[in-house]
Design an enzyme around this catalytic site. Structure first.
Site, short mmCIF file in Angstrom:
data_model
loop_
_atom_site.label_atom_id
_atom_site.label_comp_id
_atom_site.label_asym_id
_atom_site.label_seq_id
_atom_site.Cartn_x
_atom_site.Cartn_y
_atom_site.Cartn_z
N ARG A 246 -6.25 -3.05 8.51
CA ARG A 246 -6.21 -4.53 8.49
C ARG A 246 -6.61 -5.08 9.85
NH1 ARG A 246 -4.27 -6.48 3.72
NH2 ARG A 246 -2.87 -5.07 2.61
N ASP B 82 -1.28 1.36 8.50
CA ASP B 82 -1.86 0.49 9.53
C ASP B 82 -1.11 0.55 10.87
OD1 ASP B 82 -3.50 -0.26 7.44
OD2 ASP B 82 -2.40 -2.11 7.01
N GLY C 57 0.82 -1.21 0.00
CA GLY C 57 0.00 0.00 0.00
C GLY C 57 0.85 1.27 0.00
N ARG D 139 1.55 -5.10 -5.29
CA ARG D 139 1.57 -6.27 -4.41
C ARG D 139 1.89 -7.42 -5.34
NH1 ARG D 139 -0.79 -4.16 0.18
NH2 ARG D 139 -2.61 -2.82 -0.05
N ASP E 161 1.13 -1.40 11.90
CA ASP E 161 1.03 -2.77 12.42
C ASP E 161 2.33 -3.55 12.26
OD1 ASP E 161 1.06 -3.00 9.67
OD2 ASP E 161 -0.59 -4.44 9.55
N ASP F 97 5.33 -5.32 6.53
CA ASP F 97 6.07 -6.53 6.90
C ASP F 97 6.09 -7.59 5.81
OD1 ASP F 97 3.45 -7.08 7.34
OD2 ASP F 97 3.68 -7.75 9.42
N THR G 78 3.45 2.04 6.23
CA THR G 78 2.08 1.56 6.14
C THR G 78 1.19 2.39 7.06
OG1 THR G 78 0.53 -0.22 6.72
CG2 THR G 78 2.66 -0.29 7.82
O1 F6P Z 1 -2.17 -2.01 4.34
C1 F6P Z 1 -2.72 -0.80 3.96
C2 F6P Z 1 -4.16 -0.95 3.58
O2 F6P Z 1 -4.64 0.33 3.21
C3 F6P Z 1 -5.05 -1.58 4.65
O3 F6P Z 1 -5.40 -0.69 5.65
C4 F6P Z 1 -6.21 -2.06 3.81
O4 F6P Z 1 -6.88 -3.13 4.43
C5 F6P Z 1 -5.54 -2.49 2.54
O5 F6P Z 1 -4.30 -1.80 2.46
C6 F6P Z 1 -6.31 -2.21 1.27
O6 F6P Z 1 -5.61 -2.75 0.23
P1 F6P Z 1 -5.90 -2.41 -1.30
O7 F6P Z 1 -5.41 -1.01 -1.55
O8 F6P Z 1 -5.12 -3.41 -2.05
O9 F6P Z 1 -7.38 -2.50 -1.49
#
Ligand code: F6P
Length: 326
Positions: free
Chosen positions: A176, A132, A14, A75, A134, A106, A130
């Site tokens: 998340r 998050d 992300g 990703r 986390d 991570d 991130t």
């Molecule tokens: O890890 C960052 C994040 O924004 C999370 O908070 C969320 O669940 C996820 O990525 C969303 O992913 P994507 O942008 O692939 O929909």
């Protein structure tokens, strides 16, 4: 320590606000250290496909105020396969790259560790990035402050309508499996309810508390709910059925990942990258730069990527006050 001189950077997973500030510092500090900087476009995908280009001052001029990342991110599923990682290593060698900075979470660091294990001529460094927050081993990840400010702005706006109409608003935040964003946002926005995965909640207790407050004149409510609970719609219905108030929900979604980076994130980006490059030049083969107790240090990837992050105790204490009768 690597004998090669070129250095590269990529963004993985992300995007966060502050990545562009990190790219700017990367180019300027690498050059200051006498190295030639390279950008890898679209993360590990670009590393596999050789989307690697030399980076110049002009590339990073004027980007510090922009969210997202000018070099793209991804990703990458392919990166899980060894033969694609071998291609990635081959591409780094092709450009005489001996140092690679990875901005990501991570999962991205686990990929970086694999790459590091599979070659001995390249040093790697991870910068926690991130919204998050986390990542175990670091109190702070790049982008968190900007995300919190975006959420704060959104909740402050929603409160205007909530109070004008006498409604309940249930606001879903990202993160998340981690409730950090939701908890800090609830506390700093004065929300009445906060539901996160780390703290069990009791709707009966909330019901008694809110009914008592309604009798005392409360006519609107703000609730913050972590995305991982998947309870946003259910809580909205609960407000209608249990408290008899009009209720709406708002999924904040990707708005939380973007926007003008805060001063804090710009500065943290500079520090993270400086420490990351210094670590690799000092011979660290594979480390993550962490921020704890007001300072930066280097950690093994194993201490960061294979452990569960926890919310600091003082925040948890505040979080546990939610939903209880005073
Ligand atoms: O890890 C960052 C994040 O924004 C999370 O908070 C969320 O669940 C996820 O990525 C969303 O992913 P994507 O942008 O692939 O929909």
């Amino acid at each position: 320590m690597s004998t090669m001189k070129n250095i590269a950077i990529l963004c993985s997973g992300g995007d966060v606000s502050g990545m562009n500030a990190a790219l700017k510092r990367f180019v300027e500090y690498s050059k200051r250290k006498g190295m030639i900087p390279y950008f890898v476009k679209e993360g590990y995908e670009g590393l596999i496909d050789d989307r690697i280009t030399e980076a110049h001052y002009a590339d990073v001029a004027g980007i510090i105020s922009r969210g997202g990342t000018i070099i793209g991110t991804s990703r990458s599923k392919r990166f899980m396969e060894a033969h694609y990682r071998a291609e990635a290593i081959g591409n780094l060698r092709k450009y005489n790259i001996g140092y690679l900075v990875v901005l990501g979470g991570d999962g991205s660091f686990r990929g970086m560790q694999k790459l590091s294990d599979e070659c001995d001529d390249i040093n790697f460094c991870g910068i926690p990035s991130t919204i998050d927050n986390d990542i175990a081993g670091t109190e702070y990840s790049l982008g968190v402050d900007t995300a919190l400010n975006v959420i704060k702005f959104s909740i402050d706006s929603i409160r205007d309508t909530a109070s004008s109409f006498g409604r309940a608003f249930v606001i879903e935040t990202m993160g998340r499996e981690c409730g950090y964003l939701a908890l800090v946002s609830a506390l700093t926005s004065g929300a009445e309810m906060c539901l996160i995965p780390e703290i069990p909640y009791d709707l009966k207790a909330y019901e008694s508390l809110f009914k008592k407050q309604q009798k005392e004149g409360r006519h609107y409510f703000i609730s913050i709910v972590s995305e991982s609970l998947h309870k946003t719609k259910e809580i909205t219905e609960w407000y209608k059925e249990t408290l008899g108030v009009e209720a709406r929900f708002m999924v904040l979604g990707h708005i939380q990942r973007g926007g003008n980076p805060t001063v804090h994130d710009r500065l943290m980006a500079f520090h993270f990258v400086t420490h990351g490059i210094d670590a690799m030049l000092a011979g660290e083969k594979s480390s993550v730069i962490c921020y704890n107790d007001g300072g930066f240090d280097r950690k093994e990837i194993a201490d960061v990527s294979f452990k569960k992050a926890t919310i600091p105790d003082d925040l948890m204490q505040l979080g546990m006050e939610y939903g209880h009768l005073e």
